[in-house]
Write an enzyme that holds these catalytic residues in place. Structure first.
Site, PDB file in Angstrom:
ATOM      1  N   GLY A 104       0.791  -1.218   0.000  1.00 17.19           N
ATOM      2  CA  GLY A 104       0.000   0.000   0.000  1.00 17.19           C
ATOM      3  C   GLY A 104       0.825   1.271   0.000  1.00 17.19           C
ATOM      4  O   GLY A 104       1.828   1.400  -0.705  1.00 17.19           O
ATOM      5  N   ASP A 161       5.593  -7.666  14.683  1.00 18.07           N
ATOM      6  CA  ASP A 161       4.263  -7.142  14.942  1.00 18.07           C
ATOM      7  C   ASP A 161       4.440  -5.889  15.789  1.00 18.07           C
ATOM      8  O   ASP A 161       4.725  -5.959  16.983  1.00 18.07           O
ATOM      9  CB  ASP A 161       3.412  -8.175  15.681  1.00 18.07           C
ATOM     10  N   TYR A 213     -10.171   4.270  15.061  1.00 19.66           N
ATOM     11  CA  TYR A 213      -9.249   4.760  14.041  1.00 19.66           C
ATOM     12  C   TYR A 213      -9.097   6.272  14.117  1.00 19.66           C
ATOM     13  O   TYR A 213      -7.978   6.812  14.133  1.00 19.66           O
ATOM     14  CB  TYR A 213      -9.764   4.348  12.665  1.00 19.66           C
ATOM     15  N   ILE A 220      -7.657   6.501  -0.348  1.00 18.06           N
ATOM     16  CA  ILE A 220      -6.559   6.046  -1.206  1.00 18.06           C
ATOM     17  C   ILE A 220      -6.826   4.593  -1.602  1.00 18.06           C
ATOM     18  O   ILE A 220      -7.164   3.756  -0.748  1.00 18.06           O
ATOM     19  CB  ILE A 220      -5.203   6.135  -0.471  1.00 18.06           C
TER      20      ILE A 220
END
Length: 233
Positions: free
Chosen positions: A14, A43, A133, A166
């Site tokens: 991405g 992670d 978020y 996006i």
């Protein structure tokens, strides 16, 4: 002459992958930490794993440029957003960014130079189904401003990028192609298209540049004009 190094979290796909490729074109040595890919595997939601990955990254020498790009989206309405989702989003989107900055900061101070970019989001201004978020991405903007104030005297800038919609796998997981909600997003973009990872990489290139030293504490929305009339002047 040794190449200047840049660390990119979440650089395997991405926006992160596009930024990594642009950084290579700009002449930097790119170090990636992600859960997948051919970089350092970790992670970043795990504090211990993040520390080990950062130690490995710094074995090759100081890193004076940082793109805190890694992030996660867990769509849910406010009533059903779980505390576990909020805690994991905070760990990955915010805590790992601070941990990366602190690990690289001694090298930046010694060099008298540094560039830090935090990948925020247009959702920081508010978006439905994005409690966790939006909260974490708004938190990144707050940290960016504090770092700009505290680190400027050392030749270190800190800025944020707020992408709009996006076209990435992450976006499509949260906004299924062909759905009425997704089409409504596209229709609301003044330039009438989704952005591309390369659009964001262009902003990354600007902020990382040595010549951008008089720009700090700012948020650049790469959003096709969607924040016009929403973000403060």
């Amino acid at each position: 002459m040794q190449k200047q190094r840049v660390l990119i979290t979440g650089g395997a796909a991405g926006i992160g992958a596009a930024a990594a490729e642009r950084c290579r074109q700009d002449g930097y040595e790119v170090v990636i930490i992600d859960r997948v890919g051919d970089g350092i595997i970790a992670d970043l939601a795990d504090t211990v794993a993040t520390g080990r990955a950062l130690a490995q990254a710094l074995e090759g020498g100081p890193i004076t440029r940082l793109l805190n790009n890694v992030g996660m989206v867990c769509p849910a309405d406010a009533e059903n957003q779980t505390l576990e989702e909020l805690e994991r989003a905070w760990a990955l989107n915010v805590r790992s960014s601070m941990q990366c900055m602190q690990a690289l900061l001694p090298g930046m101070k010694q060099a008298g130079f540094g560039r830090i970019i935090n990948m925020s989001s247009r959702a920081a201004l508010g978006k439905q189904l994005r409690t966790a978020y939006a909260a974490t991405k708004a938190g990144l903007i707050g940290m960016t401003r504090v770092w700009a104030l505290e680190l400027g005297a050392y030749g270190i800038t800190a800025n944020a990028i707020g992408p709009g919609p996006i076209a990435t796998e992450l976006f499509e997981r949260a906004n299924p192609p062909g759905s009425p909600r997704t089409q409504a997003i596209i229709d609301s973009v003044p330039v009438k298209r989704l952005g591309t990872p390369d659009d964001v990489a262009q902003a990354v290139s600007f902020f990382l540049d040595e010549r951008s030293g008089f720009v700090t504490g700012q948020v650049l929305y790469v959003c096709g004009g969607m924040t016009v009339g929403v973000a403060g002047v």
